[in-house]
Design a protein around this motif. Structure first.
Motif, PDB file in Angstrom:
ATOM      1  N   ASN A  11       0.820  -1.217   0.000  1.00  0.00           N
ATOM      2  CA  ASN A  11       0.000   0.000   0.000  1.00  0.00           C
ATOM      3  C   ASN A  11       0.854   1.268   0.000  1.00  0.00           C
ATOM      4  O   ASN A  11       0.426   2.305  -0.499  1.00  0.00           O
ATOM      5  N   ALA A  12       2.063   1.156   0.553  1.00  0.00           N
ATOM      6  CA  ALA A  12       2.970   2.313   0.578  1.00  0.00           C
ATOM      7  C   ALA A  12       3.896   2.311  -0.637  1.00  0.00           C
ATOM      8  O   ALA A  12       4.819   3.148  -0.713  1.00  0.00           O
ATOM      9  N   ALA A  13       3.673   1.389  -1.589  1.00  0.00           N
ATOM     10  CA  ALA A  13       4.461   1.305  -2.832  1.00  0.00           C
ATOM     11  C   ALA A  13       5.948   1.126  -2.570  1.00  0.00           C
ATOM     12  O   ALA A  13       6.787   1.656  -3.297  1.00  0.00           O
ATOM     13  N   VAL A  14       6.305   0.355  -1.537  1.00  0.00           N
ATOM     14  CA  VAL A  14       7.718   0.113  -1.242  1.00  0.00           C
ATOM     15  C   VAL A  14       8.034  -1.380  -1.242  1.00  0.00           C
ATOM     16  O   VAL A  14       9.177  -1.783  -1.055  1.00  0.00           O
ATOM     17  N   TYR A  15       7.021  -2.207  -1.503  1.00  0.00           N
ATOM     18  CA  TYR A  15       7.193  -3.665  -1.440  1.00  0.00           C
ATOM     19  C   TYR A  15       8.259  -4.148  -2.422  1.00  0.00           C
ATOM     20  O   TYR A  15       9.137  -4.938  -2.061  1.00  0.00           O
ATOM     21  N   ASN A  16       8.188  -3.682  -3.665  1.00  0.00           N
ATOM     22  CA  ASN A  16       9.133  -4.137  -4.694  1.00  0.00           C
ATOM     23  C   ASN A  16      10.567  -3.760  -4.353  1.00  0.00           C
ATOM     24  O   ASN A  16      11.506  -4.498  -4.666  1.00  0.00           O
ATOM     25  N   ASN A  17      10.760  -2.608  -3.723  1.00  0.00           N
ATOM     26  CA  ASN A  17      12.103  -2.208  -3.311  1.00  0.00           C
ATOM     27  C   ASN A  17      12.645  -3.124  -2.216  1.00  0.00           C
ATOM     28  O   ASN A  17      13.828  -3.500  -2.223  1.00  0.00           O
ATOM     29  N   ILE A  18      11.763  -3.497  -1.293  1.00  0.00           N
ATOM     30  CA  ILE A  18      12.208  -4.316  -0.166  1.00  0.00           C
ATOM     31  C   ILE A  18      12.585  -5.724  -0.606  1.00  0.00           C
ATOM     32  O   ILE A  18      13.605  -6.275  -0.164  1.00  0.00           O
ATOM     33  N   VAL A  19      11.779  -6.329  -1.470  1.00  0.00           N
ATOM     34  CA  VAL A  19      12.058  -7.721  -1.883  1.00  0.00           C
ATOM     35  C   VAL A  19      13.306  -7.810  -2.750  1.00  0.00           C
ATOM     36  O   VAL A  19      13.831  -8.915  -2.968  1.00  0.00           O
ATOM     37  N   ASP A  20      13.809  -6.677  -3.252  1.00  0.00           N
ATOM     38  CA  ASP A  20      15.058  -6.682  -4.022  1.00  0.00           C
ATOM     39  C   ASP A  20      16.284  -6.841  -3.119  1.00  0.00           C
ATOM     40  O   ASP A  20      17.364  -7.205  -3.593  1.00  0.00           O
ATOM     41  N   PHE A  21      16.129  -6.545  -1.814  1.00  0.00           N
ATOM     42  CA  PHE A  21      17.246  -6.724  -0.870  1.00  0.00           C
ATOM     43  C   PHE A  21      17.477  -8.216  -0.636  1.00  0.00           C
ATOM     44  O   PHE A  21      16.547  -9.021  -0.702  1.00  0.00           O
ATOM     45  N   ASP A  22      18.716  -8.589  -0.334  1.00  0.00           N
ATOM     46  CA  ASP A  22      19.045  -9.998  -0.093  1.00  0.00           C
ATOM     47  C   ASP A  22      18.243 -10.575   1.068  1.00  0.00           C
ATOM     48  O   ASP A  22      17.754 -11.698   1.002  1.00  0.00           O
ATOM     49  N   GLN A  23      18.136  -9.789   2.143  1.00  0.00           N
ATOM     50  CA  GLN A  23      17.422 -10.264   3.339  1.00  0.00           C
ATOM     51  C   GLN A  23      15.945  -9.857   3.335  1.00  0.00           C
ATOM     52  O   GLN A  23      15.234 -10.091   4.317  1.00  0.00           O
ATOM     53  N   LYS A  24      15.523  -9.190   2.276  1.00  0.00           N
ATOM     54  CA  LYS A  24      14.126  -8.743   2.130  1.00  0.00           C
ATOM     55  C   LYS A  24      13.656  -7.967   3.364  1.00  0.00           C
ATOM     56  O   LYS A  24      14.266  -6.981   3.728  1.00  0.00           O
ATOM     57  N   PHE A  25      12.569  -8.405   4.009  1.00  0.00           N
ATOM     58  CA  PHE A  25      12.024  -7.658   5.155  1.00  0.00           C
ATOM     59  C   PHE A  25      12.879  -7.791   6.416  1.00  0.00           C
ATOM     60  O   PHE A  25      12.678  -7.064   7.372  1.00  0.00           O
ATOM     61  N   GLU A  26      13.829  -8.720   6.397  1.00  0.00           N
ATOM     62  CA  GLU A  26      14.725  -8.888   7.550  1.00  0.00           C
ATOM     63  C   GLU A  26      16.004  -8.069   7.397  1.00  0.00           C
ATOM     64  O   GLU A  26      16.927  -8.192   8.198  1.00  0.00           O
ATOM     65  N   THR A  27      16.046  -7.226   6.373  1.00  0.00           N
ATOM     66  CA  THR A  27      17.217  -6.369   6.161  1.00  0.00           C
ATOM     67  C   THR A  27      17.376  -5.397   7.327  1.00  0.00           C
ATOM     68  O   THR A  27      16.435  -4.705   7.708  1.00  0.00           O
ATOM     69  N   MET A  28      18.589  -5.362   7.901  1.00  0.00           N
ATOM     70  CA  MET A  28      18.861  -4.440   9.007  1.00  0.00           C
ATOM     71  C   MET A  28      19.170  -3.051   8.447  1.00  0.00           C
ATOM     72  O   MET A  28      19.939  -2.906   7.500  1.00  0.00           O
ATOM     73  N   LEU A  29      18.552  -2.046   9.057  1.00  0.00           N
ATOM     74  CA  LEU A  29      18.790  -0.666   8.646  1.00  0.00           C
ATOM     75  C   LEU A  29      19.877  -0.050   9.506  1.00  0.00           C
ATOM     76  O   LEU A  29      20.000  -0.356  10.695  1.00  0.00           O
ATOM     77  N   GLY A  30      20.655   0.854   8.915  1.00  0.00           N
ATOM     78  CA  GLY A  30      21.642   1.594   9.683  1.00  0.00           C
ATOM     79  C   GLY A  30      20.956   2.646  10.536  1.00  0.00           C
ATOM     80  O   GLY A  30      19.725   2.752  10.559  1.00  0.00           O
ATOM     81  N   GLU A  31      21.747   3.435  11.258  1.00  0.00           N
ATOM     82  CA  GLU A  31      21.184   4.459  12.138  1.00  0.00           C
ATOM     83  C   GLU A  31      20.319   5.426  11.333  1.00  0.00           C
ATOM     84  O   GLU A  31      20.721   5.913  10.287  1.00  0.00           O
ATOM     85  N   ARG A  32      19.101   5.686  11.843  1.00  0.00           N
ATOM     86  CA  ARG A  32      18.126   6.564  11.202  1.00  0.00           C
ATOM     87  C   ARG A  32      17.756   6.096   9.795  1.00  0.00           C
ATOM     88  O   ARG A  32      17.382   6.880   8.937  1.00  0.00           O
ATOM     89  N   GLY A  33      17.916   4.788   9.524  1.00  0.00           N
ATOM     90  CA  GLY A  33      17.516   4.235   8.232  1.00  0.00           C
ATOM     91  C   GLY A  33      18.441   4.597   7.098  1.00  0.00           C
ATOM     92  O   GLY A  33      18.020   4.665   5.936  1.00  0.00           O
ATOM     93  N   ILE A  34      19.735   4.805   7.409  1.00  0.00           N
ATOM     94  CA  ILE A  34      20.684   5.289   6.402  1.00  0.00           C
ATOM     95  C   ILE A  34      20.875   4.298   5.255  1.00  0.00           C
ATOM     96  O   ILE A  34      21.353   4.649   4.174  1.00  0.00           O
ATOM     97  N   THR A  35      20.471   3.025   5.456  1.00  0.00           N
ATOM     98  CA  THR A  35      20.594   2.016   4.399  1.00  0.00           C
ATOM     99  C   THR A  35      19.705   2.339   3.201  1.00  0.00           C
ATOM    100  O   THR A  35      20.018   1.977   2.065  1.00  0.00           O
ATOM    101  N   LEU A  36      18.585   3.018   3.434  1.00  0.00           N
ATOM    102  CA  LEU A  36      17.596   3.280   2.394  1.00  0.00           C
ATOM    103  C   LEU A  36      17.776   4.674   1.795  1.00  0.00           C
ATOM    104  O   LEU A  36      18.369   5.569   2.409  1.00  0.00           O
ATOM    105  N   SER A  37      17.216   4.851   0.596  1.00  0.00           N
ATOM    106  CA  SER A  37      17.196   6.173  -0.020  1.00  0.00           C
ATOM    107  C   SER A  37      16.125   7.031   0.653  1.00  0.00           C
ATOM    108  O   SER A  37      15.303   6.528   1.435  1.00  0.00           O
TER     109      SER A  37
END
Length: 594
Positions: A464-490
């Motif tokens: 619903n937030a149009a971010v599903y396709n971006n998440i499943v592209d990560f190796d760990q998908k929804f279990e991907t760990m984010l850096g401080e303040r979510g720095i891993t993501l754009s």
């Protein structure tokens, strides 16, 4: 010490640890003192046996005396060993009660501070930096723990030992005790003067440590900006200055302590010399025995511990008092936002502002001026205006992050101040302008607002937030760990994860605070289309800059300088030809030029 009275409630709570602990202290001191008279008697016995052994030189009885001497020597050696073992056992019990109690108090105090921090309003966090808040909950609490544990334990130990040793000294020989204790008044004056300096320097060190922690925390949080502007060298210089200031203050304290402890040991050494000299004269005169001198030397060595501990314990208490004062400053603060209503009615989503005005208490800026409007359940309402017009302030007031200065806000016909705040906020989905993601998995960030999640709920929210396709592209998908303040993501991905976090709650009221600025037009349309389905029959408030985002809203509120200057639908506002029309035309020109 008045600041440390705050801790009395914890002492009462753990009284059944403190009382046995103090009893163990007393027992350990009794066995510590016992070694002196035992050694004194052993010394006299050895001296007498040696004399008797020499008198029977050449007689058969000499071997019998030697055997008696050996037996007595073994007996006293074994007795001293047993005394030390028993004392060691009770020292262990002492530490297991008092030191463990201090850890329990540390745990309780940290929890109390953290819980109190969470009760305070946003204004508190605007006035105080994160580094200082952290320092009070960690470094200051640790210093307080040193008071409730080691300081209390050693204070009790040294005080009882000090007076017990003096009592035994005077009971053996008054004159010798007087000369042995002669340097003590000088020591008291030194301790008083030095600890005043230690207290002053400790407060400066603690304040500088807070500044240093705040500086480091802020710079590491903004490391991307620092690297972008190539300011690493400049921030390194500032850090060196702050660190050097901390080092200077710390070295100043160390110098005072470096002079303090040798001075104390010198005075103890003078006491030993006086004991041997005056005691030697009395042995010659036949007033006391050589064993009494040995006993006195042990007493003086026993007093060395209380004397040396005196400065250290006083330092611990002074530091703890300074730290507890800093802790109390925040614990005494009362939250600006309170909620006493325990009722938890269902939230429908009707919102009414009636002549609301609000001024930020920290800056004195009047953000909202006599604003009135109504939002009906199920409406999609947009708020638009220039930067600084008060849009985000309206969102904060709706969520009751602040209370109004005048006027009132009603939710479903009830004044917001009288509604159960936790229940109300649990029914709101809020996506802030400044996205904040935790250093955790993407799944846990999306599910942050829920205590329990069902299977597929996180994935649905991400779609619903149009971010599903971006998440499943990560190796760990929804279990991907984010850096401080979510720095891993754009930037756009962070905003959409934040949107998913709000949508998964299925809120009765949804507030978007200009959170679609980092997504492209196509993604924005997809999100808004999903919102139309998800929020059907529920209230949606969208704060935006782009008119293309809000043109389908049921009501558009135009703000300027904290006041509503226009209200209506997209077509109604265009027909008026006012401020909204001007913004619309300007954005059309920008799109054409782009």
């Amino acid at each position: 010490m008045k600041h440390l009275f705050f801790l009395n409630k914890y002492f009462y709570k753990y009284k059944w640890r403190i009382i046995p602990g103090l009893i163990f202290v007393i027992i350990s001191i009794i066995f510590q003192i016992l070694q002196a008279p035992v050694v004194g008697h052993a010394f006299n016995l050895i001296t007498e046996n040696i004399s008797i052994y020499q008198l029977f030189d050449g007689f058969d009885r000499q071997e019998v005396i030697y055997n008696i001497f050996s037996t007595n020597l073994f007996f006293f050696g074994a007795l001293i060993l047993v005394i030390y073992m028993i004392r060691g056992l009770f020292l262990f019990f002492m530490r297991q009660t008092i030191i463990l109690m201090s850890r329990h108090i540390e745990y309780d105090l940290k929890n109390e501070i953290y819980a109190h921090y969470q009760k305070l309003s946003l204004g508190f966090f605007r006035r105080n930096n994160t580094g200082d808040l952290m320092n009070r909950a960690t470094e200051d609490v640790n210093r307080v723990r040193m008071y409730v544990g080691p300081a209390i334990m050693y204070t009790t130990n040294t005080t009882i030992l000090f007076f017990t040793a003096i009592f035994f000294m005077f009971s053996v020989n008054v004159k010798l005790a007087f000369y042995a204790l002669l340097p003590l008044p000088i020591l008291v004056v030194i301790v008083y003067y030095v600890n005043t300096l230690i207290n002053q320097k400790s407060e400066k060190i603690q304040e500088q440590l807070s500044r240093l922690s705040s500086f480091v925390q802020e710079r590491f949080s903004g490391i991307r900006v620092i690297k972008s502007y190539v300011r690493e060298a400049q921030t390194q210089e500032v850090f060196e200055e702050e660190s050097n200031s901390y080092k200077t203050n710390s070295m100043s304290l160390v110098k005072v302590q470096a002079l303090f402890y040798p001075a104390m040991l010198l005075l103890v050494g003078i006491s030993t010399i006086l004991t041997i000299y005056i005691g030697g004269e009395q042995v010659i005169a036949g007033t006391i025995t050589a064993g009494n001198i040995a006993e006195f030397i042990i007493y003086i060595n026993l007093l060395t511990f209380p004397v040396t501990m005196l400065g250290w314990v006083t330092t611990l208490i002074q530091r703890a008092a300074a730290s507890q004062k800093r802790i109390n400053e925040f614990l005494k603060l009362q939250p600006d936002i309170t909620s006493n209503n325990v009722e938890k009615p269902e939230i429908e989503g009707n919102i009414s502002f009636k002549n609301v005005s609000f001024t930020y208490p920290d800056t004195g800026i009047e953000a909202i001026k006599n604003v009135s409007f109504e939002i009906k359940k199920g409406q999609f309402v947009a708020i638009i205006g220039r930067t600084g017009s008060g849009k985000s302030t309206l969102a904060n007031l709706i969520m009751r992050m602040y209370d109004t200065d005048s006027g009132k806000i009603e939710i479903d016909g009830k004044e917001l101040r009288n509604i159960n705040l936790n229940n109300y906020r649990s029914k709101i989905g809020f996506v802030p302008q400044e996205v904040f993601l935790f250093s955790d998995t993407i799944k846990n960030n999306i599910a942050f607002g829920l205590s329990e999640i069902s299977e597929g709920q996180v994935e649905t929210a991400a779609k619903n937030a149009a971010v599903y396709n971006n998440i499943v592209d990560f190796d760990q998908k929804f279990e991907t760990m984010l850096g401080e303040r979510g720095i891993t993501l754009s930037g756009g991905q962070k905003q959409r994860v934040s949107i998913a976090r709000a949508l998964i709650k299925e809120p009765k009221i949804l507030i978007f605070d200009d959170c679609l600025s980092a997504v492209d037009t196509k993604t924005e349309e997809e999100i808004l289309g999903n919102l139309g389905t998800i929020m059907k029959g529920k209230t949606s408030i969208l704060i935006a800059h782009r008119i293309s985002t809000i043109k389908n809203a049921d009501q558009i509120i135009v703000l300027d300088n904290g006041e509503i200057i226009e209200k209506g639908t997209h077509n109604e506002l265009l027909n008026k030809g006012g401020a909204y029309t001007e913004m619309f035309n300007n954005q059309l020109l920008e799109e054409e030029n782009a």
